[in-house]
Design a protein around this motif. Structure first.
Motif, short mmCIF file in Angstrom:
data_model
loop_
_atom_site.label_atom_id
_atom_site.label_comp_id
_atom_site.label_asym_id
_atom_site.label_seq_id
_atom_site.Cartn_x
_atom_site.Cartn_y
_atom_site.Cartn_z
N PHE A 144 0.83 -1.20 0.00
CA PHE A 144 0.00 0.00 0.00
C PHE A 144 0.86 1.25 0.00
O PHE A 144 0.64 2.18 -0.78
CB PHE A 144 -0.94 0.01 1.21
N VAL A 145 1.87 1.28 0.85
CA VAL A 145 2.77 2.43 0.93
C VAL A 145 3.79 2.40 -0.20
O VAL A 145 4.11 3.43 -0.81
CB VAL A 145 3.47 2.48 2.30
N GLY A 146 4.31 1.21 -0.50
CA GLY A 146 5.35 1.09 -1.51
C GLY A 146 4.90 1.45 -2.90
O GLY A 146 5.73 1.82 -3.75
N TYR A 147 3.61 1.35 -3.17
CA TYR A 147 3.08 1.66 -4.50
C TYR A 147 3.47 3.06 -4.95
O TYR A 147 3.74 3.30 -6.13
CB TYR A 147 1.56 1.51 -4.49
N PHE A 200 -7.89 -0.95 7.92
CA PHE A 200 -8.46 -0.76 9.26
C PHE A 200 -8.47 -2.08 10.03
O PHE A 200 -8.29 -2.08 11.26
CB PHE A 200 -9.88 -0.19 9.15
N ALA A 201 -8.68 -3.18 9.35
CA ALA A 201 -8.71 -4.48 10.02
C ALA A 201 -7.38 -4.80 10.68
O ALA A 201 -7.33 -5.51 11.69
CB ALA A 201 -9.08 -5.57 9.02
N TYR A 202 -6.28 -4.28 10.12
CA TYR A 202 -4.95 -4.53 10.69
C TYR A 202 -4.40 -3.31 11.44
O TYR A 202 -3.19 -3.19 11.64
CB TYR A 202 -3.99 -4.94 9.57
N GLY A 203 -5.31 -2.41 11.82
CA GLY A 203 -4.91 -1.28 12.64
C GLY A 203 -4.09 -0.23 11.92
O GLY A 203 -3.34 0.51 12.55
N ASP A 206 -4.95 4.88 9.95
CA ASP A 206 -4.31 6.18 9.84
C ASP A 206 -3.41 6.26 8.61
O ASP A 206 -3.35 7.28 7.92
CB ASP A 206 -3.50 6.48 11.10
N VAL A 207 -2.71 5.17 8.32
CA VAL A 207 -1.85 5.13 7.13
C VAL A 207 -2.68 5.23 5.86
O VAL A 207 -2.28 5.90 4.90
CB VAL A 207 -1.01 3.83 7.11
N PHE A 208 -3.83 4.59 5.86
CA PHE A 208 -4.72 4.65 4.69
C PHE A 208 -5.06 6.10 4.36
O PHE A 208 -4.89 6.53 3.21
CB PHE A 208 -6.00 3.86 4.97
N PRO A 283 5.91 15.84 7.06
CA PRO A 283 4.90 15.46 8.07
C PRO A 283 3.54 15.29 7.40
O PRO A 283 3.19 16.02 6.47
CB PRO A 283 4.90 16.67 9.03
N TRP A 284 2.76 14.32 7.90
CA TRP A 284 1.49 14.02 7.24
C TRP A 284 0.54 15.22 7.29
O TRP A 284 -0.29 15.40 6.40
CB TRP A 284 0.85 12.79 7.85
N THR A 285 0.69 16.07 8.32
CA THR A 285 -0.16 17.27 8.39
C THR A 285 0.13 18.23 7.25
O THR A 285 -0.78 18.86 6.70
CB THR A 285 0.04 17.98 9.73
#
Length: 331
Positions: A144-147, A200-203, A206-208, A283-285
């Motif tokens: 998901f992130v590596g894409y 969300f199922a794997y917590g 927030d990354v999503f 930063p994500w913000t």
């Protein structure tokens, strides 16, 4: 009106109009004759459109009038002088016309995506249908992130932009089918909902959001607008009103063609954000703020500038822009 008889009676005058407008230079008498022929042609075009609507004879006469007008209008009346008007009036007015359909598409997309995510989270068997445990773990921990960083940013931006612009153009071009736009809306919502459900199922909810929102706010907005444009064209075919179906399709498709141009520009911006901002160490913000500003500017252009253009009487039609293009081609 007997269109064939009317055309036969006035055809010599229209041919003379063509001949005069095609000459490199005109004498004073010929210039006066051109203006008179232009006025007569304009009257004829109005009569044809009023009684017969869109016809081959009318289209031919319209091109002749555009060429003639280029001979005696100001030199600035060309394609390039119309570009500012295109972006200040025509494009925002066309987007403004789609505001409610865009909202409807957005709401439907969010509802379907939320239902899919809730379904996946509420039933382990549904979650298991989205791949093995190892496959889901790989998606959550790496893919998901590596894409967003597995390819060079510049080439990734080009690929994303090309793909998204192609989807948007297809929504508009194939909207008349009635099924392509719902297919895109539902498929897009399902992909978002499934990805959200697994994350969300794997917590990792927030990354999503951290990796979807920076570019997704603008990208999804463009998809919503493209879908709305396609649906509007379909509705023009289903309920043309006082117009014939051919007239309704031609007029609405011509007006909404400029939406595809505007979305290509907006999707280029979202592609840049997706390639250079989303995977960056910022930063994500800050990344989210960039996405909010980009989407905010798009909606300001659509709703504020578009409303102003519509109040000024702009319909978003491409007629004048096309006439300028014909003048430029005709020289």
């Amino acid at each position: 009106m007997d269109l064939d008889a009317y055309t036969a009676a006035h055809n010599p005058d229209w041919e003379r109009l063509d001949a005069l407008s095609s000459r490199r230079s005109l004498s004073g008498a010929e210039a006066d004759e051109l203006i008179t022929a232009y006025q007569g042609g304009a009257t004829g075009l109005s009569a044809i459109k009023t009684t017969a609507g869109s016809t081959v004879q009318g289209d031919r006469l319209s091109v002749s009038l555009s060429r003639a007008r280029g001979r005696f209008t100001a030199p600035s009346a060309n394609l390039f002088s119309l570009v500012p008007r295109f972006f200040v009036l025509q494009l925002p007015a066309a987007l403004w016309r789609l505001r409610w359909l865009t909202l409807a598409v957005a709401v439907i997309t969010v509802i379907i995506a939320a239902l899919y995510a809730w379904w996946a989270l509420g039933d382990p068997q549904v979650l298991a249908s989205f791949g093995t445990e190892e496959q889901r773990r790989a998606l959550v921990d790496e893919k998901f992130v590596g894409y967003y960083s597995e390819n060079p940013a510049a080439s990734f931006a080009g690929a994303v932009w090309t793909n998204n612009a192609w989807v948007a153009a297809q929504c508009i071009a194939l909207g008349i089918t009635g099924f392509f736009v719902p297919y895109v809306i539902i498929g897009n919502a399902m992909n978002i909902g499934v990805s959200a459900g697994i994350m969300f199922a794997y917590g990792r909810g927030d990354v999503f959001f951290q990796y979807i929102l920076p570019h997704g706010l603008l990208e999804l907005s463009c998809v919503f607008v493209a879908a709305a444009a396609g649906l509007r064209i379909f509705w023009a075919w289903i309920a043309p009103g006082a117009r014939t179906r051919g007239q309704a399709l031609a007029e609405d498709a011509r007006a909404l063609f400029i939406v595809a141009i505007g979305l290509a520009i907006a999707l280029f911006v979202s592609g840049i954000i997706e390639s250079f901002v989303t995977p960056s160490p910022l930063p994500w913000t800050v990344k989210l703020a960039i996405g909010v500003v980009a989407a905010g500017l798009f909606y300001t252009y659509m709703l504020v500038v578009g409303r102003r253009a519509a109040r000024a009487g702009e319909t978003g039609d491409m007629g004048e822009f096309e006439a300028g293009a014909r003048q430029l081609i005709a020289g």
